[in-house]
Motif scaffolding. Sequence first.
Motif, short mmCIF file in Angstrom:
data_model
loop_
_atom_site.label_atom_id
_atom_site.label_comp_id
_atom_site.label_asym_id
_atom_site.label_seq_id
_atom_site.Cartn_x
_atom_site.Cartn_y
_atom_site.Cartn_z
N SER A 1 0.83 -1.21 0.00
CA SER A 1 0.00 0.00 0.00
C SER A 1 0.86 1.26 0.00
O SER A 1 0.59 2.22 -0.73
CB SER A 1 -0.92 -0.02 1.22
N ARG A 2 1.94 1.27 0.80
CA ARG A 2 2.83 2.42 0.83
C ARG A 2 3.53 2.62 -0.51
O ARG A 2 3.69 3.75 -0.99
CB ARG A 2 3.88 2.26 1.93
N ALA A 3 3.96 1.52 -1.14
CA ALA A 3 4.64 1.61 -2.42
C ALA A 3 3.72 2.18 -3.50
O ALA A 3 4.14 3.04 -4.30
CB ALA A 3 5.16 0.23 -2.84
N MET A 4 2.46 1.74 -3.53
CA MET A 4 1.51 2.25 -4.51
C MET A 4 1.23 3.74 -4.27
O MET A 4 1.12 4.54 -5.23
CB MET A 4 0.22 1.45 -4.45
N GLN A 5 1.14 4.11 -3.00
CA GLN A 5 0.90 5.52 -2.66
C GLN A 5 2.10 6.39 -3.07
O GLN A 5 1.94 7.50 -3.62
CB GLN A 5 0.62 5.66 -1.17
N THR A 6 3.31 5.87 -2.82
CA THR A 6 4.52 6.60 -3.20
C THR A 6 4.60 6.76 -4.71
O THR A 6 4.96 7.85 -5.22
CB THR A 6 5.77 5.87 -2.67
N ALA A 7 4.28 5.70 -5.46
CA ALA A 7 4.29 5.78 -6.92
C ALA A 7 3.30 6.82 -7.42
O ALA A 7 3.59 7.60 -8.34
CB ALA A 7 3.97 4.40 -7.51
N SER A 8 2.13 6.87 -6.82
CA SER A 8 1.12 7.86 -7.21
C SER A 8 1.60 9.28 -6.93
O SER A 8 1.40 10.19 -7.75
CB SER A 8 -0.19 7.58 -6.47
N ARG A 9 2.23 9.47 -5.79
CA ARG A 9 2.73 10.81 -5.45
C ARG A 9 3.83 11.25 -6.42
O ARG A 9 3.88 12.42 -6.84
CB ARG A 9 3.26 10.81 -4.02
N ILE A 10 4.72 10.32 -6.77
CA ILE A 10 5.80 10.66 -7.71
C ILE A 10 5.22 11.02 -9.07
O ILE A 10 5.65 11.99 -9.73
CB ILE A 10 6.81 9.49 -7.81
N MET A 11 4.22 10.25 -9.50
CA MET A 11 3.60 10.50 -10.81
C MET A 11 2.99 11.90 -10.90
O MET A 11 2.95 12.52 -11.95
CB MET A 11 2.53 9.44 -11.09
#
Length: 281
Positions: A171-181
């Motif tokens: 969940s944290r990895a997906m959230q981090t990817a979304s923030r970077i995008m």
Amino acid sequence: MRVLRNLTRQELDYYTSQPTAKKLNERIKRDGVTVPARNAEKLDMFSTAEDEVDISSAGYELQQANKEKKANEKTAKPRIDFSVSRQGDSNKFVISFGNAAMVSRAVKQGYIELEGQRIDLSDDVKKQLLATSKQIQDMKKGVSLHNFLLHEAANARQNSDAMKEANDKMSRAMQTASRIMHGRKVSPADEKELMEFNKDLYAMAKSAAALEQHRCKRDDKEDKKISADNEEARAREAEPKNYSVEEMPMPDVETQMTVSLDGEVGEVTPSFTPQTVPFTP
């Protein structure tokens, strides 16, 4: 029929150790003596005559040794181990059997030997010994089951925690990817966690961030808070966890009986209370 006579012990051992009877057959052909067969017409199903075979003295000794060995195995007494403790200065002793097998052997034999005397076990004593032994075995089985369930519960907690940590990390990895995008700022630790979780997703997020960077401005304060929360979560996960269990100690009890040697003949007092330890499974 050809037979060998005066076969020595060494020769007999040599031939019986061979994997086949080839060498023995060759010896019979070379040194065997022909023994005439009986007239077949004289033999019938009611005949009581027996054939006689000559064997060497070594063969006879080996045959007798095997018979004595089998006879000794049949008449050998079962080994019964028990410990003895004297009650003060009296002539009474406490007999303690270490396990159920020794109790069973003593009951089957019907007596034990103590101080050079034979102590016969009455039917009442036998019943009490068997009952006490069964009680102790049931108690130990209960403790074993209790400890087994403790370990199973600990394993279940460990698996549950591992699954929760894996889901939280994803969940944290997906959230981090979304923030970077979306051009949001992330901490180096969040970025490293994403890269270790999925390199392809990390590369995709960085590519999308390059296109989004010139159009979007994000709240640094919110990003820092999210990164700080993630840092705390990782710190909690890094804390050592104790999955050990406190086992219930196995009861140190033995089947006992009291023996008196005051008289000329040793006797067993049948009325006694078996030693037990309270246990709640």
